[in-house]
Write a protein that holds these residues in place. Structure first.
Motif, PDB file in Angstrom:
ATOM      1  N   LYS A  32       0.794  -1.237   0.000  1.00 36.90           N
ATOM      2  CA  LYS A  32       0.000   0.000   0.000  1.00 36.90           C
ATOM      3  C   LYS A  32       0.824   1.285   0.000  1.00 36.90           C
ATOM      4  O   LYS A  32       0.522   2.208   0.756  1.00 36.90           O
ATOM      5  N   TYR A  33       1.865   1.339  -0.837  1.00 38.86           N
ATOM      6  CA  TYR A  33       2.568   2.622  -0.943  1.00 38.86           C
ATOM      7  C   TYR A  33       3.013   2.873  -2.381  1.00 38.86           C
ATOM      8  O   TYR A  33       3.002   1.967  -3.217  1.00 38.86           O
ATOM      9  N   ALA A  34       3.334   4.142  -2.604  1.00 39.04           N
ATOM     10  CA  ALA A  34       3.797   4.561  -3.918  1.00 39.04           C
ATOM     11  C   ALA A  34       5.148   5.261  -3.775  1.00 39.04           C
ATOM     12  O   ALA A  34       5.376   5.991  -2.807  1.00 39.04           O
ATOM     13  N   VAL A  35       6.023   5.026  -4.730  1.00 36.45           N
ATOM     14  CA  VAL A  35       7.322   5.691  -4.783  1.00 36.45           C
ATOM     15  C   VAL A  35       7.336   6.588  -6.015  1.00 36.45           C
ATOM     16  O   VAL A  35       6.956   6.149  -7.102  1.00 36.45           O
ATOM     17  N   VAL A  36       7.735   7.836  -5.827  1.00 34.68           N
ATOM     18  CA  VAL A  36       7.951   8.726  -6.959  1.00 34.68           C
ATOM     19  C   VAL A  36       9.450   8.945  -7.067  1.00 34.68           C
ATOM     20  O   VAL A  36      10.089   9.399  -6.104  1.00 34.68           O
ATOM     21  N   THR A  37      10.031   8.596  -8.194  1.00 33.01           N
ATOM     22  CA  THR A  37      11.466   8.808  -8.348  1.00 33.01           C
ATOM     23  C   THR A  37      11.797   9.159  -9.799  1.00 33.01           C
ATOM     24  O   THR A  37      10.931   9.208 -10.665  1.00 33.01           O
TER      25      THR A  37
END
Ligand SMILES: [Zn+2]
Length: 169
Positions: A32-37
């Motif tokens: 349940k998480y999102a990474v923006v990179t």
């Protein structure tokens, strides 16, 4: 005729698919998480950030821009149930090296007036200072009405020289 890049895709994928056993994963990210990179080729999010298949959304663009990622983040949270965002920019980012006017100038020079007209007013979202860029994006996400206050948001810098992450915001 396939290009060498296409041939690499097909050959590598045949080997990958031969041992593939994860065809039954759920659509929503299990952690349940999102990474923006950033799209930078030197970043391997899965290995460097501890992301296994099915765990998280990884949203990549030039600079790891929260502004550009907003559409995907809203889908990630509202439709697919994620509740935390890791915003990770990196040392040596190309977005630290130019300004909007430079990018527009290159487009006009290389691609011509019609191309430049098509991109008129486009913000390429460069940022002159790395840590400040992380802080600004975290502030933007925390202030966005499209991101609920219940979503945990943190900002980080990944060092391409050492492989280490550093907490910034
Ligand atoms: Zn970058």
């Amino acid at each position: 005729m396939a290009t060498p890049i296409q041939e690499n895709l097909v050959k590598s994928n045949q080997e990958y698919a031969a041992g593939f056993k994860d065809g039954d994963l759920a659509l929503p990210p299990s952690k349940k998480y999102a990474v923006v990179t950033c799209m930078d080729a030197r970043i391997d999010p899965a290995s460097a950030f501890g992301i296994s298949l099915g765990d998280a959304h990884v949203i990549r663009n030039a600079g790891g821009s929260a502004h550009e990622a907003l559409r995907s983040l809203v889908i990630s949270e509202q439709l697919l149930g994620t509740t935390e965002i890791l915003l990770i920019k990196h040392s040596g980012c190309g977005m630290l090296t130019f300004q909007n006017q430079d990018a527009h100038g290159v487009v006009a020079k290389n691609l011509g007036a019609q191309a430049e007209a098509e991109l008129e007013g486009l913000d390429f979202l460069p940022f002159p200072d790395l840590d400040q860029g992380v802080k600004d994006d975290v502030t933007f996400l925390k202030g966005s009405k499209a991101i609920p206050d219940s979503v945990a948001i943190s900002g980080w810098v990944y060092e391409v020289e050492t492989g280490k992450v550093r907490h910034v915001a």
